[in-house]
Design a protein around this motif. Structure first.
Motif, PDB file in Angstrom:
ATOM      1  N   HIS A 171     -28.717   5.398 -45.207  1.00 26.62           N
ATOM      2  CA  HIS A 171     -27.693   5.667 -44.207  1.00 26.62           C
ATOM      3  C   HIS A 171     -26.496   4.763 -44.457  1.00 26.62           C
ATOM      4  CE1 HIS A 171     -26.202   4.728 -39.923  1.00 26.62           C
ATOM      5  NE2 HIS A 171     -25.679   5.884 -40.267  1.00 26.62           N
ATOM      6  N   VAL A 172     -25.306   5.321 -44.373  1.00 28.87           N
ATOM      7  CA  VAL A 172     -24.069   4.549 -44.548  1.00 28.87           C
ATOM      8  C   VAL A 172     -23.323   4.524 -43.226  1.00 28.87           C
ATOM      9  CG1 VAL A 172     -21.840   4.408 -45.729  1.00 28.87           C
ATOM     10  CG2 VAL A 172     -23.878   5.158 -46.984  1.00 28.87           C
ATOM     11  N   TYR A 173     -22.926   3.339 -42.813  1.00 34.38           N
ATOM     12  CA  TYR A 173     -22.134   3.170 -41.593  1.00 34.38           C
ATOM     13  C   TYR A 173     -20.874   2.396 -41.971  1.00 34.38           C
ATOM     14  CZ  TYR A 173     -20.769   1.253 -37.003  1.00 34.38           C
ATOM     15  OH  TYR A 173     -20.067   0.870 -35.884  1.00 34.38           O
ATOM     16  N   PHE A 174     -19.734   3.071 -41.897  1.00 30.91           N
ATOM     17  CA  PHE A 174     -18.454   2.481 -42.296  1.00 30.91           C
ATOM     18  C   PHE A 174     -17.607   2.224 -41.060  1.00 30.91           C
ATOM     19  CE2 PHE A 174     -14.089   3.461 -44.329  1.00 30.91           C
ATOM     20  CZ  PHE A 174     -13.821   2.111 -44.467  1.00 30.91           C
ATOM     21  N   LEU A 175     -17.270   0.955 -40.832  1.00 32.07           N
ATOM     22  CA  LEU A 175     -16.362   0.579 -39.751  1.00 32.07           C
ATOM     23  C   LEU A 175     -14.992   0.295 -40.361  1.00 32.07           C
ATOM     24  CD1 LEU A 175     -15.908  -0.082 -36.756  1.00 32.07           C
ATOM     25  CD2 LEU A 175     -16.567  -2.442 -37.265  1.00 32.07           C
ATOM     26  N   SER A 176     -14.013   1.104 -40.011  1.00 32.42           N
ATOM     27  CA  SER A 176     -12.699   1.031 -40.642  1.00 32.42           C
ATOM     28  C   SER A 176     -11.632   0.588 -39.647  1.00 32.42           C
ATOM     29  CB  SER A 176     -12.317   2.405 -41.213  1.00 32.42           C
ATOM     30  OG  SER A 176     -10.972   2.422 -41.627  1.00 32.42           O
ATOM     31  N   MET A 177     -10.642  -0.127 -40.155  1.00 26.81           N
ATOM     32  CA  MET A 177      -9.497  -0.484 -39.328  1.00 26.81           C
ATOM     33  C   MET A 177      -8.331   0.482 -39.525  1.00 26.81           C
ATOM     34  SD  MET A 177      -7.635  -3.700 -41.280  1.00 26.81           S
ATOM     35  CE  MET A 177      -9.005  -4.824 -41.073  1.00 26.81           C
ATOM     36  N   SER A 206      -8.725  -0.351 -34.003  1.00 18.66           N
ATOM     37  CA  SER A 206      -7.357  -0.719 -34.357  1.00 18.66           C
ATOM     38  C   SER A 206      -7.322  -2.143 -34.900  1.00 18.66           C
ATOM     39  CB  SER A 206      -6.435  -0.586 -33.148  1.00 18.66           C
ATOM     40  OG  SER A 206      -6.868  -1.423 -32.100  1.00 18.66           O
ATOM     41  N   SER A 207      -6.308  -2.440 -35.683  1.00 18.08           N
ATOM     42  CA  SER A 207      -6.233  -3.721 -36.381  1.00 18.08           C
ATOM     43  C   SER A 207      -6.213  -4.915 -35.429  1.00 18.08           C
ATOM     44  CB  SER A 207      -4.993  -3.755 -37.278  1.00 18.08           C
ATOM     45  OG  SER A 207      -3.816  -3.521 -36.513  1.00 18.08           O
ATOM     46  N   ASP A 208      -5.649  -4.750 -34.230  1.00 18.55           N
ATOM     47  CA  ASP A 208      -5.562  -5.885 -33.308  1.00 18.55           C
ATOM     48  C   ASP A 208      -6.897  -6.207 -32.632  1.00 18.55           C
ATOM     49  OD1 ASP A 208      -5.396  -3.458 -32.031  1.00 18.55           O
ATOM     50  OD2 ASP A 208      -4.176  -4.223 -30.374  1.00 18.55           O
ATOM     51  N   THR A 209      -7.840  -5.261 -32.636  1.00 15.70           N
ATOM     52  CA  THR A 209      -9.166  -5.517 -32.057  1.00 15.70           C
ATOM     53  C   THR A 209     -10.275  -5.419 -33.095  1.00 15.70           C
ATOM     54  OG1 THR A 209      -9.472  -3.170 -31.485  1.00 15.70           O
ATOM     55  CG2 THR A 209      -8.416  -4.587 -29.829  1.00 15.70           C
TER      56      THR A 209
END
Length: 254
Positions: A171-177, A206-209
């Protein structure tokens, strides 16, 4: 020899009653399939269980309000008109998310689904009681209820099938900004899953969080397997980095 009038059995399965049963089957199958499959769909789109719960409540509230409003409308414009209108509303609410992956639009679709489901099923129940002979009303409503029960079971099961995912492959889980690239990442994930059978979930912040979101996600049992870092935060996450110098993607960059 003629049969006395009191011993004649009135016809139960008229063409109109069969049509009503079919419409009811379709409505309940779609309705239950949507309720069962929404959380799976949202998880695939990188959304959490909280949103799935909220949207389930939206569907139920819309359906409840529609049931109250449908009664006078059914009496004024007719059973078939409301049944077909509800079916159309349910169809639009079901198909639209396939073309627009937006939370606001999906919320609107759940409202349409709730209204359409209630309108179609309330009108069909009323129509069934109208067309059934009074002497066999209980028997006919029993068959009508049986159709509902079967449709609810089949609809729920239908949400479980049709996946290309093979859990044994990982399983792949990608957290992106990169919020602006969310649709492209999801499209790529779908192609990758279709080709390899490996499930890929995409979530964005988002990049700020992002850094705070990343800290929270990494603390979970099912932490991201891929995530973004920028130059400012690079040194904060060295414990999670893997050496990719032996991989094909690294060699392709040489």
């Amino acid at each position: 020899m003629s049969v006395p009038q009191e011993h004649k059995t009135e016809r139960l399965w008229s063409p109109l009653f069969i049509f009503i049963i079919i419409m009811t089957l379709c409505s309940f199958m779609v309705g239950q399939g949507l309720n069962s499959g929404t959380s799976v769909y949202l998880d695939h789109m990188g959304q959490g269980a909280t949103l799935a719960g909220i949207l389930a409540a939206v569907f139920s509230a819309s359906a409840a309000v529609a049931r109250i409003a449908c009664g006078p409308v059914i009496d004024n414009v007719g059973r078939v008109v409301v049944m077909l209108g509800g079916t159309l509303c349910l169809f639009v609410g079901t198909i639209l998310p396939a073309f627009v992956s937006d939370t606001a639009v999906f919320t609107l679709c759940r409202i349409l689904q709730g209204i359409g489901f209630s309108a179609a099923t309330t009108a069909s129940a009323t129509a069934a009681s109208d067309v059934l002979p009074l002497s066999r009303l209980g028997e006919g409503i029993g068959y009508y209820g049986l159709g509902q029960a079967l449709a609810m079971s089949v609809g729920a099961l239908s949400a479980c099938g049709g996946s290309n995912v093979n859990a044994d492959k990982g399983h792949v889980y990608f957290l992106s900004m990169k919020v602006e690239q969310q649709d492209q990442f999801k499209e790529l994930a779908e192609k990758f899953t279709k080709k390899t059978g490996i499930q890929v979930d995409i979530a964005t912040a988002s990049s700020d969080t992002y850094e705070q979101s990343l800290k929270s996600e990494l603390a979970k049992s099912e932490a991201p397997t891929l995530f973004d870092v920028d130059n400012n935060d690079f040194l904060n996450w060295t414990d999670y980095y893997a050496d990719m110098s032996g991989t094909n993607i690294y060699k392709d960059q040489e």
